[in-house]
Scaffold this motif. Structure first.
Motif, mmCIF file in Angstrom:
data_model
loop_
_atom_site.group_PDB
_atom_site.id
_atom_site.type_symbol
_atom_site.label_atom_id
_atom_site.label_comp_id
_atom_site.label_asym_id
_atom_site.label_seq_id
_atom_site.Cartn_x
_atom_site.Cartn_y
_atom_site.Cartn_z
ATOM 1 N N TYR A 71 -39.594 15.394 -14.117
ATOM 2 C CA TYR A 71 -40.553 16.215 -13.401
ATOM 3 C C TYR A 71 -40.633 17.606 -14.026
ATOM 4 N N SER A 72 -39.455 18.180 -14.368
ATOM 5 C CA SER A 72 -39.456 19.517 -14.970
ATOM 6 C C SER A 72 -40.176 19.502 -16.307
ATOM 7 N N LEU A 73 -39.904 18.466 -17.113
ATOM 8 C CA LEU A 73 -40.551 18.397 -18.422
ATOM 9 C C LEU A 73 -42.063 18.256 -18.261
ATOM 10 N N ALA A 74 -42.465 17.440 -17.282
ATOM 11 C CA ALA A 74 -43.902 17.259 -17.043
ATOM 12 C C ALA A 74 -44.537 18.564 -16.581
ATOM 13 N N ALA A 75 -43.728 19.408 -15.897
ATOM 14 C CA ALA A 75 -44.241 20.689 -15.418
ATOM 15 C C ALA A 75 -44.232 21.750 -16.520
ATOM 16 N N GLY A 76 -43.755 21.380 -17.707
ATOM 17 C CA GLY A 76 -43.837 22.298 -18.829
ATOM 18 C C GLY A 76 -42.601 23.148 -19.072
ATOM 19 N N VAL A 77 -41.469 22.737 -18.506
ATOM 20 C CA VAL A 77 -40.221 23.477 -18.713
ATOM 21 C C VAL A 77 -39.588 22.993 -20.020
ATOM 22 N N GLY A 78 -38.797 23.848 -20.669
ATOM 23 C CA GLY A 78 -38.136 23.460 -21.904
ATOM 24 C C GLY A 78 -37.001 22.475 -21.657
ATOM 25 N N HIS A 79 -36.484 21.883 -22.759
ATOM 26 C CA HIS A 79 -35.475 20.837 -22.617
ATOM 27 C C HIS A 79 -34.194 21.342 -21.980
ATOM 28 N N ILE A 80 -33.705 22.504 -22.473
ATOM 29 C CA ILE A 80 -32.420 22.993 -21.963
ATOM 30 C C ILE A 80 -32.523 23.292 -20.479
ATOM 31 N N GLY A 136 -44.404 5.769 -12.068
ATOM 32 C CA GLY A 136 -43.332 6.486 -12.734
ATOM 33 C C GLY A 136 -43.801 7.716 -13.494
ATOM 34 N N ILE A 137 -42.842 8.364 -14.154
ATOM 35 C CA ILE A 137 -43.145 9.557 -14.943
ATOM 36 C C ILE A 137 -42.682 9.295 -16.372
ATOM 37 N N SER A 138 -43.517 9.641 -17.321
ATOM 38 C CA SER A 138 -43.135 9.483 -18.723
ATOM 39 C C SER A 138 -42.673 10.821 -19.275
ATOM 40 N N VAL A 139 -41.799 10.748 -20.264
ATOM 41 C CA VAL A 139 -41.327 11.951 -20.940
ATOM 42 C C VAL A 139 -41.839 11.887 -22.366
ATOM 43 N N ALA A 140 -42.517 12.955 -22.795
ATOM 44 C CA ALA A 140 -43.221 12.883 -24.072
ATOM 45 C C ALA A 140 -42.254 12.924 -25.260
ATOM 46 N N SER A 141 -41.230 13.771 -25.187
ATOM 47 C CA SER A 141 -40.418 13.943 -26.392
ATOM 48 C C SER A 141 -38.939 14.043 -26.056
ATOM 49 N N ARG A 142 -38.119 13.734 -27.057
ATOM 50 C CA ARG A 142 -36.684 13.932 -26.917
ATOM 51 C C ARG A 142 -36.343 15.317 -27.447
ATOM 52 N N ILE A 223 -32.927 9.105 -19.146
ATOM 53 C CA ILE A 223 -34.350 9.490 -19.152
ATOM 54 C C ILE A 223 -34.793 9.796 -20.579
ATOM 55 N N TYR A 224 -33.887 10.360 -21.399
ATOM 56 C CA TYR A 224 -34.271 10.608 -22.783
ATOM 57 C C TYR A 224 -34.259 9.326 -23.608
ATOM 58 N N TYR A 225 -33.453 8.359 -23.187
ATOM 59 C CA TYR A 225 -33.409 7.085 -23.919
ATOM 60 C C TYR A 225 -34.685 6.289 -23.695
ATOM 61 N N THR A 226 -35.042 6.079 -22.419
ATOM 62 C CA THR A 226 -36.222 5.253 -22.132
ATOM 63 C C THR A 226 -37.504 6.077 -22.165
ATOM 64 N N GLN A 227 -37.382 7.392 -21.978
ATOM 65 C CA GLN A 227 -38.516 8.310 -21.888
ATOM 66 C C GLN A 227 -39.472 7.900 -20.782
ATOM 67 N N PHE A 228 -38.922 7.233 -19.749
ATOM 68 C CA PHE A 228 -39.747 6.792 -18.633
ATOM 69 C C PHE A 228 -38.836 6.563 -17.440
ATOM 70 N N ILE A 229 -39.308 6.956 -16.263
ATOM 71 C CA ILE A 229 -38.517 6.703 -15.057
ATOM 72 C C ILE A 229 -39.431 6.175 -13.970
ATOM 73 N N SER A 230 -38.969 5.135 -13.273
ATOM 74 C CA SER A 230 -39.732 4.594 -12.151
ATOM 75 C C SER A 230 -38.740 4.251 -11.045
ATOM 76 N N PRO A 231 -39.232 3.968 -9.833
ATOM 77 C CA PRO A 231 -38.295 3.678 -8.726
ATOM 78 C C PRO A 231 -37.374 2.489 -9.028
ATOM 79 N N GLN A 232 -37.757 1.664 -10.000
ATOM 80 C CA GLN A 232 -36.928 0.526 -10.377
ATOM 81 C C GLN A 232 -35.503 0.944 -10.731
ATOM 82 N N THR A 233 -35.363 2.196 -11.210
ATOM 83 C CA THR A 233 -34.057 2.710 -11.610
ATOM 84 C C THR A 233 -33.166 3.018 -10.414
ATOM 85 N N LEU A 234 -33.746 3.061 -9.217
ATOM 86 C CA LEU A 234 -32.966 3.468 -8.042
ATOM 87 C C LEU A 234 -32.723 2.328 -7.063
ATOM 88 N N THR A 235 -33.077 1.099 -7.426
ATOM 89 C CA THR A 235 -32.964 -0.001 -6.462
ATOM 90 C C THR A 235 -31.503 -0.317 -6.176
#
Lengths: 329, 287
Positions: A71-80, A136-142, A223-235
């Protein structure tokens, strides 16, 4: 002692050279995945193996870290900053999780943690304005630490290996520390520990926080490995997975969760290519472990090897008396 | 206004199904202290077996329901007798083995019945609805409510009025003392496990005309059973009855009123109860 050291050396060398001897990028990625889940399982093992607390809600904490970073990355925050936000939010979540669930132990603890895990899953699934629901939310870059891009599987593998090694070391220090020793005390004799003046609840709370930290680290790697998160990860299944890894590998050991993670991930990613019914295979493996090695693969194998060695050593010199009560591993 | 009434009927029906699912779960948990994480699989297995009997062999629905209950009871008996019995008190091993079995069952169902959802026709004679004071009530849903009540009453009679029930209650309260006075608690375990499994399987086929049967039904139902049992208190029949209807209402109204937070609303009361009263609403304080 020397055998342990040789084994450790072999493991370290083979882990360091994975991209050289593993055939193909896909398998390097599978190795990264094993390491990520090993960190997750180590976090769960701190509670199961050393605290005697089986949690079926850790995927929720894992998910908080992953979602926070995404969510932070999608909002434009830096990686650190995103990673820090993920860690902090997951730790705050863990503190609430621990405060609620540590009111009880045993099966009650399983139930409360399961409820919290399901609650978090429900939030991720339905709170569409934040989590984007099932899409889900995708992450553009590692991230690129020290200017090294982590896009290549082998680069990402080494970054994961570094974090993994740090996590194993931290767990080793934690378990060996007085806090770790008193945690084991609260597992075996909570009332006696209380009578001795230890704050049982606080010790368990600290263990939960450490477990949450490892879980958050695993979640951020994930999240950096798959670069994608969906509720499936929390079942519930996702929460059960690390627990299964820990118990099948051997709870209360450092190596057990790692072996368990390797077992589950290999069946999931590699055996599934050859066997259509790999879920059944995995279930059958768990049932077989419970029947033949109820204490888990690592302690079970150690016991077996030790017994074989003893029989082998004793065979020529039958005069030696069997030493009663060998020290438990 | 009519929407509210419909929601209420659906809630009570769903509560009845949840009771069939959770009564056995609660008994097993209360007596044997086993977190039976295969209970959702038993519900699904019952639904699939029943659907096959009805759909493939064209037998009447009620025969299908009986076959489903019997098949799941046998399955439960085998699991208890050959696996769980060796693991008394070993909580971690119980979690591992019950989760392992639920993986096997889920994959087995996927293999035999494929991934397509199966719909089961409403039994003949219960199709349609009845009009009472100008309102329409679907017959089958009313039948489910009645059946759940009858099974609840039978279970209550079994537990409170028979010798077997007295022995089970003794086993729930204090297994060691029960053994001392000559009750074979291990046999009670098998009986209760089979009974719980049978009711869950029966619940599965009863729910099939409403919920249909699909892969993943087990994982949908297991958390609900947990919620009900935690809310009502483990080992308490009244607790699971009340818990089932409360959850039935919260589930249906939550879906309708707060679609974004439906699951949050569902699990929140459980959390509140757990924090304020860890033994559940009707549970006894464990020593």
């Amino acid at each position: 002692m020397t055998a342990t050291r040789i084994g450790f050396l072999i493991a370290a060398v083979s882990l360091l050279t994975v991209p050289l001897w593993v055939p193909g990028d896909y398998y390097v990625s599978v190795c990264s995945q094993i390491l990520i889940y090993a960190v997750f399982a180590l976090g769960v093992d701190v509670l199961i193996g050393y605290g005697g607390l089986v949690s079926l809600g850790h995927a929720g904490l894992f998910g908080i870290a992953s979602y926070a970073v995404a969510y932070s990355l999608a909002a434009g925050v830096g990686h650190i900053a995103a990673i820090l936000i993920g860690l902090v939010l997951a730790l705050v979540g863990t503190a609430i999780f621990a405060a609620l669930s540590l009111r009880v132990t045993g099966i009650g603890f399983i139930m409360i943690t399961l409820a919290i895990g399901e609650l978090l899953w429900g939030l991720a699934y339905r709170w569409i304005s934040v989590t984007n629901g099932d899409n889900g939310i995708s992450v553009a870059s590692r991230p690129a630490p020290f200017g090294i891009a982590l896009d290549a599987p082998s680069h990402f593998y080494y970054a994961t290996l570094f974090v993994f090694a740090l996590s194993v070391f931290a767990t080793w220090v934690f378990i060996g520390s007085p806090l770790g020793a008193s945690l084991k005390g609260t597992r075996d004799q909570p009332r006696r520990m209380n009578a001795l003046g230890y704050h049982v609840w606080l010790i368990r709370f600290c263990a939960c926080m450490f477990s949450g930290l490892l879980t958050a680290i695993a979640g951020i790697l994930f999240i950096y490995y798959t670069q994608f998160i969906s509720p499936q990860t929390l079942t519930l299944t996702a929460s059960a997975e690390p627990v299964l890894m820990v118990i099948s590998g051997g709870s209360g050991t450092l190596l057990g969760p790692i072996v368990g993670a390797a077992l589950v991930e290999i069946v999931k990613n590699i055996a599934s290519a050859y066997i259509e019914r790999w879920n059944m295979l995995l279930g059958a493996i768990f049932v077989a472990i419970v029947i033949f090695m109820p204490e888990g693969l690592v302690p079970g194998t150690t016991r077996l090897v030790r017994r074989l060695l003893k029989a082998w050593v004793k065979a020529p010199t039958a005069a030696v008396e069997p030493t009663p009560g060998e020290p438990a591993p | 206004m009519n929407l509210w009434l419909l929601l209420a009927i659906n809630s009570i029906t769903f509560g009845g199904l949840l009771f069939l699912l959770s009564a056995g779960f609660s008994l097993i948990f209360g007596l044997m202290r086993i977190p039976n994480l295969t209970h959702g699989s038993m519900f699904m297995l019952g639904a699939y077996v029943g659907a096959s009997v009805v759909g493939t062999f064209h037998l009447p629905f009620w025969i299908g329901a009986l076959v489903a209950a019997a098949a799941v009871a046998i399955f439960g008996g085998v699991v208890e007798r050959f696996l769980l019995r060796r693991l008394a008190g070993a909580e971690q091993a119980q979690v591992l083995v019950t989760l392992g079995i639920s993986l096997i069952v889920a994959d087995f169902c996927l293999m035999v019945w494929t991934g397509d959802p199966i719909s089961v026709a409403t039994p003949l004679g219960l199709v349609g609805g009845v009009h009472v004071v100008g309102l329409f009530f679907p017959t089958y849903r009313i039948a489910i409510i009645l059946i759940a009540c009858v099974i609840g009453a039978l279970l209550w009679a079994l537990l409170d009025c028979t010798r077997l029930g007295a022995m089970i209650r003794a086993g729930v309260d204090d297994p060691q003392m029960a053994r001392v006075v000559g009750i074979r608690v291990s046999r009670l375990f098998t009986i209760v496990f089979c009974l719980g499994a049978a009711i869950a399987g029966f619940g599965g086929i009863m729910g099939a005309p409403i919920l249909s049967v699909y892969p993943g039904l087990d994982n949908d139902m297991l958390p609900l059973a947990l919620v009900v049992v935690i809310l009502g208190g483990t080992g308490s029949l009244l607790g699971s009855l009340v818990g089932s209807f409360v959850i039935g209402f919260i589930y249906n109204y939550g879906q309708a009123l707060f679609p974004e937070l439906a699951y949050f609303v569902l699990f929140l009361p459980m959390l509140v109860v757990l924090v304020l009263r860890p033994q559940g609403l009707f549970g006894k304080q464990t020593p």
